[in-house]
Design an enzyme around this catalytic site. Sequence first.
Site, PDB file in Angstrom:
ATOM      1  N   TRP A 109       0.819  -1.215   0.000  1.00 26.17           N
ATOM      2  CA  TRP A 109       0.000   0.000   0.000  1.00 26.17           C
ATOM      3  C   TRP A 109       0.850   1.261   0.000  1.00 26.17           C
ATOM      4  O   TRP A 109       0.510   2.260  -0.646  1.00 26.17           O
ATOM      5  CB  TRP A 109      -0.973  -0.020   1.182  1.00 26.17           C
ATOM      6  CG  TRP A 109      -1.770  -1.288   1.185  1.00 26.17           C
ATOM      7  CD1 TRP A 109      -1.762  -2.282   2.117  1.00 26.17           C
ATOM      8  CD2 TRP A 109      -2.681  -1.731   0.154  1.00 26.17           C
ATOM      9  NE1 TRP A 109      -2.602  -3.306   1.743  1.00 26.17           N
ATOM     10  CE2 TRP A 109      -3.178  -2.993   0.556  1.00 26.17           C
ATOM     11  CE3 TRP A 109      -3.109  -1.180  -1.046  1.00 26.17           C
ATOM     12  CZ2 TRP A 109      -4.077  -3.718  -0.222  1.00 26.17           C
ATOM     13  CZ3 TRP A 109      -4.016  -1.898  -1.828  1.00 26.17           C
ATOM     14  CH2 TRP A 109      -4.491  -3.147  -1.412  1.00 26.17           C
ATOM     15  N   ASP A 183      -1.080   6.811   6.475  1.00 25.93           N
ATOM     16  CA  ASP A 183      -2.149   5.873   6.146  1.00 25.93           C
ATOM     17  C   ASP A 183      -2.240   4.911   7.324  1.00 25.93           C
ATOM     18  O   ASP A 183      -1.433   3.991   7.459  1.00 25.93           O
ATOM     19  CB  ASP A 183      -1.825   5.130   4.850  1.00 25.93           C
ATOM     20  CG  ASP A 183      -2.845   4.037   4.528  1.00 25.93           C
ATOM     21  OD1 ASP A 183      -3.834   3.887   5.275  1.00 25.93           O
ATOM     22  OD2 ASP A 183      -2.635   3.316   3.529  1.00 25.93           O
ATOM     23  N   LYS A 207     -11.274  -1.663   8.209  1.00 30.79           N
ATOM     24  CA  LYS A 207     -10.360  -2.518   8.965  1.00 30.79           C
ATOM     25  C   LYS A 207     -10.712  -2.550  10.447  1.00 30.79           C
ATOM     26  O   LYS A 207     -10.740  -3.606  11.062  1.00 30.79           O
ATOM     27  CB  LYS A 207      -8.924  -2.011   8.812  1.00 30.79           C
ATOM     28  CG  LYS A 207      -8.448  -1.808   7.395  1.00 30.79           C
ATOM     29  CD  LYS A 207      -8.204  -3.123   6.690  1.00 30.79           C
ATOM     30  CE  LYS A 207      -7.533  -2.877   5.354  1.00 30.79           C
ATOM     31  NZ  LYS A 207      -7.239  -4.136   4.629  1.00 30.79           N
TER      32      LYS A 207
END
Length: 369
Positions: A109, A183, A207
């Site tokens: 990511w 992030d 999440k």
Amino acid sequence: MTPPADLDQRLHNFSAGPGALPSDVMEEVREELPVFPGLGASIMEVSHRSAAYSEIHERAKERMARLLGLGDDWHVLFLASGASMQFHQVPLNFLPAGGSVAYLDTGNWSGKAVAEAVIVANTRSARVDVVASSRDGDYSYVPRQSDWRLDPGATYLHYTSNNTIYGTQLREEPDVPMPLVCDASSDFLSRPLDMDRYGLLYAGAQKNIGPAGVTAVLVRDEFLQTRLPGLPTLLDYGTHAKKLFHTPPVFAIYIVDKVLGWIERNGGLAGMVERNRTKVEALYGALDATDFYRPTARTEDRSHMNVTFRLPSEELEARFVTEAAGEGLLALKGYRTVGGVRASIYNAVEPASVDALVDFMGRFESTYG
């Protein structure tokens, strides 16, 4: 009509995302889904500018600020785009022409975030510096800050706090002279944060704090004011900081509000630390007690959210995942590009679920080890 499912029938969910939600929250949602109290309709069926929804939206922002100790100089935004949109939106807003930004590459990511920043940089004669990468070690570790090649003139340093695929995590915020952009999708609200170091933090809800469809973005006003002019309206953080500009993902934010309330009732972020410590010690303790299971991340960088490990063969890994599912242990297959086994133990995963997994691991090793 099919009768409603008994929540006692819920199995042990180790999904990496969308991940487990608290059973208490699911109960509340089930009760309120057809008719929200005092409204005569579902919260999904009414205007996002109604008094009922406005109260939910503002309460969620207040709870978020309270949990993280945010002052009035912070904006709490709930955006309809995923965290992947922020990969582009952050540099679009804050990477100046001819300037530079710094990125730490610790996994899939963060690599995607770099790629999006490069797209923006190429339109502005700007530079994206990757200060360090753990690609050489298959992302099994986090590069030590002493090894970073950091330009102190960079506008911000972007990093991914927890890596769902490779099972690594930064334990503390980097100590750097520029604002941090993070992030935090897969470990958000699992521990306290030193928010004084951040300019902006974003996290996909699916999440740890809610269902898919909404992304939490926290931006400090001082940092917000450095954004570039002439931005597309919906991609300008200032648009959303000023007011609720357009229809938000109402139902997702409604659930986020409930999850934030659940975190508060369970001791806040300190309570989440203790809750997760119990699970981490049990699971990594079982992994370290044998050579049959092999954690993939270096010990000092192991994630407290996504526990990744291998077995002696891919055939055994496939059997492990299949037999575990047969015993109600769901979603243990590793990410498709790396294989292995992954147990995601986000805030809402019960310690009893981890105990059930550890018990199964012992029995599986006795049979096949």
